[in-house]
Structure formats: C-alpha cells, structure tokens
Design a protein around this motif. Structure first.
Motif, PDB file in Angstrom:
ATOM      1  N   LEU A 130      59.166 102.395 104.266  1.00 45.81           N
ATOM      2  CA  LEU A 130      60.321 102.513 103.382  1.00 45.81           C
ATOM      3  C   LEU A 130      60.708 103.967 103.165  1.00 45.81           C
ATOM      4  O   LEU A 130      61.874 104.295 102.979  1.00 45.81           O
ATOM      5  CB  LEU A 130      60.019 101.844 102.032  1.00 45.81           C
ATOM      6  N   SER A 131      59.708 104.856 103.183  1.00 43.52           N
ATOM      7  CA  SER A 131      59.994 106.271 102.980  1.00 43.52           C
ATOM      8  C   SER A 131      60.672 106.902 104.188  1.00 43.52           C
ATOM      9  O   SER A 131      61.138 108.023 104.126  1.00 43.52           O
ATOM     10  CB  SER A 131      58.701 107.028 102.663  1.00 43.52           C
ATOM     11  N   HIS A 132      60.706 106.189 105.322  1.00 39.02           N
ATOM     12  CA  HIS A 132      61.319 106.706 106.544  1.00 39.02           C
ATOM     13  C   HIS A 132      62.665 106.034 106.819  1.00 39.02           C
ATOM     14  O   HIS A 132      63.124 105.981 107.953  1.00 39.02           O
ATOM     15  CB  HIS A 132      60.382 106.499 107.734  1.00 39.02           C
ATOM     16  N   LYS A 133      63.297 105.508 105.771  1.00 33.81           N
ATOM     17  CA  LYS A 133      64.617 104.892 105.886  1.00 33.81           C
ATOM     18  C   LYS A 133      64.620 103.754 106.905  1.00 33.81           C
ATOM     19  O   LYS A 133      65.525 103.614 107.729  1.00 33.81           O
ATOM     20  CB  LYS A 133      65.676 105.939 106.255  1.00 33.81           C
ATOM     21  N   ASP A 134      63.587 102.915 106.828  1.00 35.71           N
ATOM     22  CA  ASP A 134      63.450 101.747 107.694  1.00 35.71           C
ATOM     23  C   ASP A 134      63.380 102.116 109.168  1.00 35.71           C
ATOM     24  O   ASP A 134      63.719 101.307 110.025  1.00 35.71           O
ATOM     25  CB  ASP A 134      64.601 100.756 107.451  1.00 35.71           C
ATOM     26  N   GLU A 135      62.949 103.315 109.479  1.00 36.30           N
ATOM     27  CA  GLU A 135      62.791 103.710 110.872  1.00 36.30           C
ATOM     28  C   GLU A 135      61.341 103.527 111.310  1.00 36.30           C
ATOM     29  O   GLU A 135      60.425 103.586 110.502  1.00 36.30           O
ATOM     30  CB  GLU A 135      63.203 105.173 111.072  1.00 36.30           C
ATOM     31  N   VAL A 136      61.167 103.308 112.602  1.00 34.16           N
ATOM     32  CA  VAL A 136      59.827 103.224 113.166  1.00 34.16           C
ATOM     33  C   VAL A 136      59.261 104.635 113.240  1.00 34.16           C
ATOM     34  O   VAL A 136      59.845 105.512 113.873  1.00 34.16           O
ATOM     35  CB  VAL A 136      59.853 102.580 114.565  1.00 34.16           C
ATOM     36  N   TYR A 137      58.134 104.874 112.567  1.00 28.46           N
ATOM     37  CA  TYR A 137      57.558 106.210 112.544  1.00 28.46           C
ATOM     38  C   TYR A 137      56.254 106.297 113.335  1.00 28.46           C
ATOM     39  O   TYR A 137      55.716 107.384 113.522  1.00 28.46           O
ATOM     40  CB  TYR A 137      57.312 106.674 111.106  1.00 28.46           C
ATOM     41  N   THR A 175      63.529  93.657 107.016  1.00 34.54           N
ATOM     42  CA  THR A 175      63.528  92.721 105.885  1.00 34.54           C
ATOM     43  C   THR A 175      62.813  91.427 106.247  1.00 34.54           C
ATOM     44  O   THR A 175      61.956  90.945 105.503  1.00 34.54           O
ATOM     45  CB  THR A 175      64.964  92.417 105.445  1.00 34.54           C
ATOM     46  N   SER A 176      63.156  90.872 107.402  1.00 34.81           N
ATOM     47  CA  SER A 176      62.528  89.630 107.847  1.00 34.81           C
ATOM     48  C   SER A 176      61.312  89.863 108.729  1.00 34.81           C
ATOM     49  O   SER A 176      60.643  88.897 109.117  1.00 34.81           O
ATOM     50  CB  SER A 176      63.550  88.778 108.608  1.00 34.81           C
ATOM     51  N   LEU A 177      61.038  91.142 109.072  1.00 35.04           N
ATOM     52  CA  LEU A 177      59.925  91.509 109.952  1.00 35.04           C
ATOM     53  C   LEU A 177      60.023  90.806 111.306  1.00 35.04           C
ATOM     54  O   LEU A 177      59.023  90.437 111.914  1.00 35.04           O
ATOM     55  CB  LEU A 177      58.578  91.197 109.291  1.00 35.04           C
ATOM     56  N   LYS A 178      61.257  90.631 111.780  1.00 35.20           N
ATOM     57  CA  LYS A 178      61.492  90.051 113.094  1.00 35.20           C
ATOM     58  C   LYS A 178      61.876  91.174 114.056  1.00 35.20           C
ATOM     59  O   LYS A 178      62.577  92.118 113.687  1.00 35.20           O
ATOM     60  CB  LYS A 178      62.603  89.004 113.038  1.00 35.20           C
ATOM     61  N   ASN A 181      54.902  99.245 106.109  1.00 36.41           N
ATOM     62  CA  ASN A 181      53.935  99.970 105.290  1.00 36.41           C
ATOM     63  C   ASN A 181      54.604 100.398 103.993  1.00 36.41           C
ATOM     64  O   ASN A 181      55.504 101.231 103.994  1.00 36.41           O
ATOM     65  CB  ASN A 181      53.406 101.195 106.041  1.00 36.41           C
ATOM     66  N   GLU A 182      54.148  99.818 102.899  1.00 36.53           N
ATOM     67  CA  GLU A 182      54.672 100.148 101.587  1.00 36.53           C
ATOM     68  C   GLU A 182      53.748 101.138 100.888  1.00 36.53           C
ATOM     69  O   GLU A 182      52.559 101.224 101.189  1.00 36.53           O
ATOM     70  CB  GLU A 182      54.830  98.886 100.739  1.00 36.53           C
ATOM     71  N   ALA A 183      54.332 101.863  99.964  1.00 34.65           N
ATOM     72  CA  ALA A 183      53.548 102.848  99.211  1.00 34.65           C
ATOM     73  C   ALA A 183      52.552 102.132  98.312  1.00 34.65           C
ATOM     74  O   ALA A 183      52.895 101.188  97.586  1.00 34.65           O
ATOM     75  CB  ALA A 183      54.472 103.732  98.386  1.00 34.65           C
TER      76      ALA A 183
END
Length: 205
Positions: A120-127, A56-59, A153-155
């Motif tokens: 977002l499509s990966h449930k906030d996981e690092v892919y 959310t905060s990209l921290k 990365n957003e759709a």
C-alpha cells in the motif's frame, strides 16, 4: 417488434454500447508489471513476463510470457529474475533474486510460481518479485508457464516509542502493582479463628 429506425431501439443500442466500452476501458486500466530475465553474463535484461493485476481482489493474469530458449542458455546458468521498481524520489532501481535457469523448468502439474509483492505504501505497485521453483524441476527439462501469486503486504502494528514514564510521589511506577501483606491476603482466616475461639469459649461456660 420495434422498427429499425425506432428511437427506443437506438437508445438501447447506445446504452449497451456504452456499458461495453466502460467495461473494456476499466479492464484495460489495470496496473501491470514487467518481470525481467537477466543472465549474470548479459549486459542487459530481457522481458520474461508481463502481468496485469488487481490489488483489491488479489487477482493476476499472465498477459505474455517469453522464456529463454534452450539454445540461448544452459540449465545451470545463473540468472536474475526481477523488475525495476519505483523509489520514493520517482527513480527506478533493480530488485529481484538470483537463481538458476532450471528454476523456470517444470511440468503442467508442477509449475514454478512467480510471487509478486504489492504494498500500500508503494501506491499499489509491485515492489518485489520472487520465483519459487517447482518440486519436480530437477527431473524436467521443459519451460512451462509459471503460476502467479499476488501478495498484499500491509503495514503491521508499530510499537509506542518515546512514551513518558509516569511515576508516583515515591519515585515508583504509578502502574506498578503493590504486593499485599500477609494479613491483607489472609485476614478472613484470622476472622474465622477468632469466631471459633469465641464460640467455643461460650459453650465451656
């Protein structure tokens, strides 16, 4: 001052203790990612860095960092930097890059960057994870703690496919602009010429 056994003092102490526990529990619930270091000559990877992040905060925060020692590897050795990401079915698969060990080198002013991609499509996981070497790694032989960069990365917009084409009775596209005739474009010129002709003829009489 309140006495030590005052109910008001005990209530305040319990309140502040509850707030402290809530803040510590919320910070400990941040998701984390284990970035692995896997030489191409090795049979299994080892932990390179453990990173906690907030999409959310990209921290992000580098919780631990364990680079290979100079004895374990050569600077020109090819290594894989990546992680085991989750698939849609719930299984794990390896994603990462192949680079040289020298990509981990740098100085305190010029450090390599670990870039983590969160979707977002990966449930906030690092892919996916990439390693951007320092600009001065060629002149350095020091393993330094990398910088962190979190990318969400957003759709993007999707094209409208399989849309029906609306045509008119003549078989042409209904939205097609019909080009105007010469008279429709310049009718006002004929009106001025006619007015001048009529006014000029009246003066001659």
């Amino acid at each position: 001052m309140w006495p030590l056994h005052s109910p008001m003092l005990i209530s305040l102490l319990c309140f502040f203790l509850t707030l402290r526990l809530a803040s510590s529990s919320s910070s400990s619930q941040l998701p984390s990612a284990d970035v692995l270091y896997w030489p191409v000559t090795a049979s299994e990877p080892s932990l390179l860095a453990q990173i906690s992040y907030n999409s959310t905060s990209l921290k992000s925060d580098l919780t631990s960092y364990s680079p290979p020692s100079a004895v374990d590897a050569q600077a020109s050795e090819l290594v894989r930097i990546g992680l085991f990401a989750s698939t849609v079915s719930g299984s794990k698969h390896w994603v990462g890059i192949v680079t040289s060990r020298s990509s981990l080198l740098g100085t305190e002013d010029y450090r390599p960057t670990l870039r983590l991609h969160v979707g977002l499509s990966h449930k906030d996981e690092v892919y996916h994870v990439t390693l951007i070497p320092s600009t001065s790694f060629a002149a350095s032989s020091t393993l330094v703690r990398p910088q962190l960069e979190l990318i969400l990365n957003e759709a993007g917009p999707r094209p409208h496919l399989n849309q029906p084409v609306v045509v008119g009775p003549d078989g042409k596209n209904a939205d097609q602009i019909i080009e105007k005739t010469f008279f429709q474009k310049y009718w006002w010129v004929f009106l001025i010429v006619a007015f001048l002709a009529m006014s000029g003829g009246g003066e001659a009489q």
